[in-house]
Write a protein that holds these residues in place. Structure first.
Motif, PDB file in Angstrom:
ATOM      1  N   GLN A 167     -13.144  29.319 -40.940  1.00  0.00           N
ATOM      2  CA  GLN A 167     -14.030  30.476 -40.914  1.00  0.00           C
ATOM      3  C   GLN A 167     -13.764  30.892 -42.358  1.00  0.00           C
ATOM      4  O   GLN A 167     -12.657  31.036 -42.909  1.00  0.00           O
ATOM      5  N   THR A 168     -14.749  31.432 -42.911  1.00  0.00           N
ATOM      6  CA  THR A 168     -14.769  32.013 -44.245  1.00  0.00           C
ATOM      7  C   THR A 168     -14.692  33.597 -44.343  1.00  0.00           C
ATOM      8  O   THR A 168     -15.392  34.397 -43.685  1.00  0.00           O
ATOM      9  N   VAL A 169     -13.594  34.132 -45.050  1.00  0.00           N
ATOM     10  CA  VAL A 169     -13.577  35.465 -45.247  1.00  0.00           C
ATOM     11  C   VAL A 169     -13.780  35.903 -46.612  1.00  0.00           C
ATOM     12  O   VAL A 169     -13.176  35.409 -47.314  1.00  0.00           O
ATOM     13  N   CYS A 170     -14.732  36.986 -46.857  1.00  0.00           N
ATOM     14  CA  CYS A 170     -14.943  37.294 -48.147  1.00  0.00           C
ATOM     15  C   CYS A 170     -14.561  38.741 -48.392  1.00  0.00           C
ATOM     16  O   CYS A 170     -14.896  39.603 -47.424  1.00  0.00           O
ATOM     17  N   PHE A 171     -14.054  39.061 -49.532  1.00  0.00           N
ATOM     18  CA  PHE A 171     -13.607  40.553 -49.847  1.00  0.00           C
ATOM     19  C   PHE A 171     -14.494  41.092 -50.957  1.00  0.00           C
ATOM     20  O   PHE A 171     -14.693  40.172 -52.059  1.00  0.00           O
ATOM     21  N   LEU A 172     -15.116  42.129 -50.766  1.00  0.00           N
ATOM     22  CA  LEU A 172     -15.983  42.739 -51.720  1.00  0.00           C
ATOM     23  C   LEU A 172     -15.312  44.238 -52.146  1.00  0.00           C
ATOM     24  O   LEU A 172     -14.574  44.627 -51.214  1.00  0.00           O
ATOM     25  N   GLY A 173     -15.540  44.658 -53.277  1.00  0.00           N
ATOM     26  CA  GLY A 173     -15.281  46.147 -53.860  1.00  0.00           C
ATOM     27  C   GLY A 173     -15.218  46.036 -55.219  1.00  0.00           C
ATOM     28  O   GLY A 173     -15.252  45.203 -56.088  1.00  0.00           O
ATOM     29  N   GLY A 174     -15.102  47.200 -55.688  1.00  0.00           N
ATOM     30  CA  GLY A 174     -15.030  47.619 -56.911  1.00  0.00           C
ATOM     31  C   GLY A 174     -13.848  47.314 -57.831  1.00  0.00           C
ATOM     32  O   GLY A 174     -12.839  46.823 -57.140  1.00  0.00           O
ATOM     33  N   GLU A 175     -13.766  47.515 -59.115  1.00  0.00           N
ATOM     34  CA  GLU A 175     -12.601  47.248 -59.810  1.00  0.00           C
ATOM     35  C   GLU A 175     -11.406  47.893 -59.419  1.00  0.00           C
ATOM     36  O   GLU A 175     -11.551  48.927 -59.248  1.00  0.00           O
ATOM     37  N   SER A 176     -10.381  47.443 -59.202  1.00  0.00           N
ATOM     38  CA  SER A 176      -9.159  47.686 -58.969  1.00  0.00           C
ATOM     39  C   SER A 176      -9.032  48.502 -57.452  1.00  0.00           C
ATOM     40  O   SER A 176      -8.697  49.572 -57.184  1.00  0.00           O
ATOM     41  N   GLU A 197     -10.801  34.908 -58.289  1.00  0.00           N
ATOM     42  CA  GLU A 197     -12.034  35.487 -58.937  1.00  0.00           C
ATOM     43  C   GLU A 197     -12.161  34.769 -60.267  1.00  0.00           C
ATOM     44  O   GLU A 197     -11.378  34.856 -61.104  1.00  0.00           O
ATOM     45  N   TYR A 198     -13.154  33.621 -60.354  1.00  0.00           N
ATOM     46  CA  TYR A 198     -13.173  32.915 -61.563  1.00  0.00           C
ATOM     47  C   TYR A 198     -13.913  33.903 -62.538  1.00  0.00           C
ATOM     48  O   TYR A 198     -13.567  33.654 -63.871  1.00  0.00           O
ATOM     49  N   GLY A 199     -14.639  34.861 -62.072  1.00  0.00           N
ATOM     50  CA  GLY A 199     -15.351  35.857 -63.110  1.00  0.00           C
ATOM     51  C   GLY A 199     -14.113  36.468 -64.160  1.00  0.00           C
ATOM     52  O   GLY A 199     -14.401  36.675 -65.388  1.00  0.00           O
ATOM     53  N   ARG A 200     -13.154  36.916 -63.494  1.00  0.00           N
ATOM     54  CA  ARG A 200     -11.978  37.594 -64.281  1.00  0.00           C
ATOM     55  C   ARG A 200     -11.388  36.784 -65.040  1.00  0.00           C
ATOM     56  O   ARG A 200     -11.123  36.885 -66.438  1.00  0.00           O
ATOM     57  N   GLU A 201     -11.279  35.264 -64.827  1.00  0.00           N
ATOM     58  CA  GLU A 201     -10.618  34.458 -65.623  1.00  0.00           C
ATOM     59  C   GLU A 201     -11.780  34.220 -66.918  1.00  0.00           C
ATOM     60  O   GLU A 201     -11.149  34.117 -67.914  1.00  0.00           O
ATOM     61  N   LEU A 202     -12.836  34.024 -66.687  1.00  0.00           N
ATOM     62  CA  LEU A 202     -13.944  33.874 -67.903  1.00  0.00           C
ATOM     63  C   LEU A 202     -13.798  35.082 -68.811  1.00  0.00           C
ATOM     64  O   LEU A 202     -13.958  34.848 -69.902  1.00  0.00           O
ATOM     65  N   TRP A 203     -13.990  36.211 -68.262  1.00  0.00           N
ATOM     66  CA  TRP A 203     -13.681  37.372 -68.866  1.00  0.00           C
ATOM     67  C   TRP A 203     -12.536  37.326 -69.938  1.00  0.00           C
ATOM     68  O   TRP A 203     -12.796  37.739 -71.146  1.00  0.00           O
ATOM     69  N   VAL A 204     -11.329  37.095 -69.512  1.00  0.00           N
ATOM     70  CA  VAL A 204     -10.268  37.190 -70.271  1.00  0.00           C
ATOM     71  C   VAL A 204     -10.440  35.850 -71.232  1.00  0.00           C
ATOM     72  O   VAL A 204      -9.909  36.099 -72.424  1.00  0.00           O
ATOM     73  N   GLU A 205     -10.819  34.981 -70.883  1.00  0.00           N
ATOM     74  CA  GLU A 205     -10.751  33.716 -71.618  1.00  0.00           C
ATOM     75  C   GLU A 205     -11.882  34.079 -72.931  1.00  0.00           C
ATOM     76  O   GLU A 205     -11.646  33.654 -74.022  1.00  0.00           O
ATOM     77  N   LYS A 206     -12.908  34.666 -72.629  1.00  0.00           N
ATOM     78  CA  LYS A 206     -13.860  35.181 -73.656  1.00  0.00           C
ATOM     79  C   LYS A 206     -13.688  36.391 -74.326  1.00  0.00           C
ATOM     80  O   LYS A 206     -14.632  37.173 -75.097  1.00  0.00           O
ATOM     81  N   ASP A 207     -12.448  37.173 -73.930  1.00  0.00           N
ATOM     82  CA  ASP A 207     -11.981  38.538 -74.634  1.00  0.00           C
ATOM     83  C   ASP A 207     -13.142  39.477 -74.234  1.00  0.00           C
ATOM     84  O   ASP A 207     -13.285  40.409 -75.181  1.00  0.00           O
ATOM     85  N   GLY A 208     -13.566  39.432 -72.920  1.00  0.00           N
ATOM     86  CA  GLY A 208     -14.641  40.476 -72.601  1.00  0.00           C
ATOM     87  C   GLY A 208     -15.997  40.328 -72.999  1.00  0.00           C
ATOM     88  O   GLY A 208     -16.851  41.234 -72.764  1.00  0.00           O
ATOM     89  N   HIS A 209     -16.262  39.117 -73.782  1.00  0.00           N
ATOM     90  CA  HIS A 209     -17.542  39.108 -74.256  1.00  0.00           C
ATOM     91  C   HIS A 209     -18.463  38.437 -73.462  1.00  0.00           C
ATOM     92  O   HIS A 209     -18.680  37.222 -74.000  1.00  0.00           O
ATOM     93  N   LEU A 210     -18.916  38.640 -72.320  1.00  0.00           N
ATOM     94  CA  LEU A 210     -19.721  37.606 -71.517  1.00  0.00           C
ATOM     95  C   LEU A 210     -21.124  37.860 -71.885  1.00  0.00           C
ATOM     96  O   LEU A 210     -21.840  38.867 -72.195  1.00  0.00           O
ATOM     97  N   GLU A 211     -21.889  36.758 -71.818  1.00  0.00           N
ATOM     98  CA  GLU A 211     -23.356  36.497 -72.143  1.00  0.00           C
ATOM     99  C   GLU A 211     -24.119  36.275 -70.757  1.00  0.00           C
ATOM    100  O   GLU A 211     -23.623  36.094 -69.616  1.00  0.00           O
TER     101      GLU A 211
END
Length: 330
Positions: A167-176, A197-211
């Motif tokens: 069974q898949t279990v998903c967690f949602l919620g705001g930052e922190s 969370e891959y989005g966090r990884e990419l955010w760090v990798e791109k120094d917060g400049h997501l397109e």
């Protein structure tokens, strides 16, 4: 040249276990082409016809597969007499597959009678019977035992089949709001996998400049990781966030969302837990202000209601959240 031209394996495959796979692979070794037919009336728990078709296609893509679906065909009850089932298989071979088989492979006593009836049905075309592991010594398992507890008997299931019982279990919620902390902690407690969370990884990798184009890619990679870890999880797969989160950021940052992202945000999970913004907000350098967390939480509440997605609210300390999780998941 192989021993036979066309071989037949018939079963409920509820679920498809390694004993069935041994039988099918024995047929494929001996035959130029192997026909697999599956049906069950009624369907057995956790093993509906679409799921069985998915299992068989994943494990035996080279076979000729026919799954008879209950909502498309009137099928005999599993307890109907043998002659009814045997003639149904003869009809299925000629009507749906336009072929006669030369041999049937079974692990049962009825195999000789099955082959004899197919011979009559095919107008005297000889059909042989090959019996495989009737005593269940090579693979000592039954579908009944697995259905009673698939997790206890997962060693008798391929990864693709066992994943259907995870069974898949998903967690949602705001930052922190504690998603990652809780996901990692409950996964460790239950000795299974969790998807970061891959989005966090990419955010760090791109120094917060997501397109804008990154939004679709985040959803794609996140779900690819879920699919990969689903094959390795035990009982539950815990997912830190989903494409619904990526959809929120795309709308908030760019005022629009890619069509594929919209579609991926429709993915459903067996359980959804929404983390309340009632723990201390920690600014780690990648997050926005605390008020933004409240905005996110309000969006999730509205969106989950709009999509008719049931959820459980997690609040309090990590220990309290883990206790809530365990009370709902068992």
């Amino acid at each position: 040249m192989k021993q036979f031209r066309t071989g037949l394996v018939v079963g409920k495959f509820s679920p498809l276990h390694l004993g069935h796979e041994l039988l099918i692979r024995r047929a494929m070794t001996a035959c130029e082409e192997t026909v697999i037919i599956s049906y069950s009336e009624p369907e057995l728990p956790g093993c509906d016809s679409r799921r069985r078709e998915q299992w068989l296609r994943a494990r035996f893509p080279e076979a000729i597969l026919l799954v008879l679906h209950n909502d498309e065909h009137t099928l005999p009850h599993n307890d109907a007499d043998e002659l009814t089932h045997r003639r149904l298989m003869g009809w299925a071979c000629t009507h749906f597959l336009n072929r006669r088989v030369d041999v049937v492979f079974t692990s049962e006593d009825y195999g000789d009678g099955f082959a004899a009836e197919l011979t009559r049905y095919f107008g005297g075309h000889p059909v042989q019977h090959v019996q495989v592991d009737q005593a269940r010594k090579a693979v000592p398992i039954s579908g009944t035992r697995i259905r009673n507890d698939p997790h206890a008997h997962r060693s008798f299931l391929s990864a693709e089949v066992y994943a259907s019982f995870v069974q898949t279990v998903c967690f949602l919620g705001g930052e922190s709001s504690g998603k990652s902390t809780v996901a990692e902690a409950i996964a460790a407690r239950m000795e299974t996998a969790w998807v970061a969370e891959y989005g966090r990884e990419l955010w760090v990798e791109k120094d917060g400049h997501l397109e804008y184009e990154d939004m679709r890619q985040i959803a794609v990679v996140q779900q690819q990781r879920e699919d990969a870890l689903h094959l390795k999880a035990f009982r539950y797969l815990f997912c830190d966030t989903s494409a619904l989160t990526t959809l929120f950021y795309s709308l908030e940052m760019f005022g629009k969302a890619d069509a594929e992202l919209e579609q991926r945000a429709e993915r459903r999970y067996d359980h959804v837990f929404l983390c309340a913004p009632d723990i201390d907000f920690i600014q780690d350098g990648t997050r926005r202000e605390a008020s933004f967390r409240l905005q996110q939480h309000a969006w999730y509440l509205a969106e989950l209601q709009r999509r008719h997605i049931p959820y459980i609210l997690l609040s309090g300390s990590v220990e309290q959240r883990i206790a809530t999780l365990l009370s709902h998941l068992g």
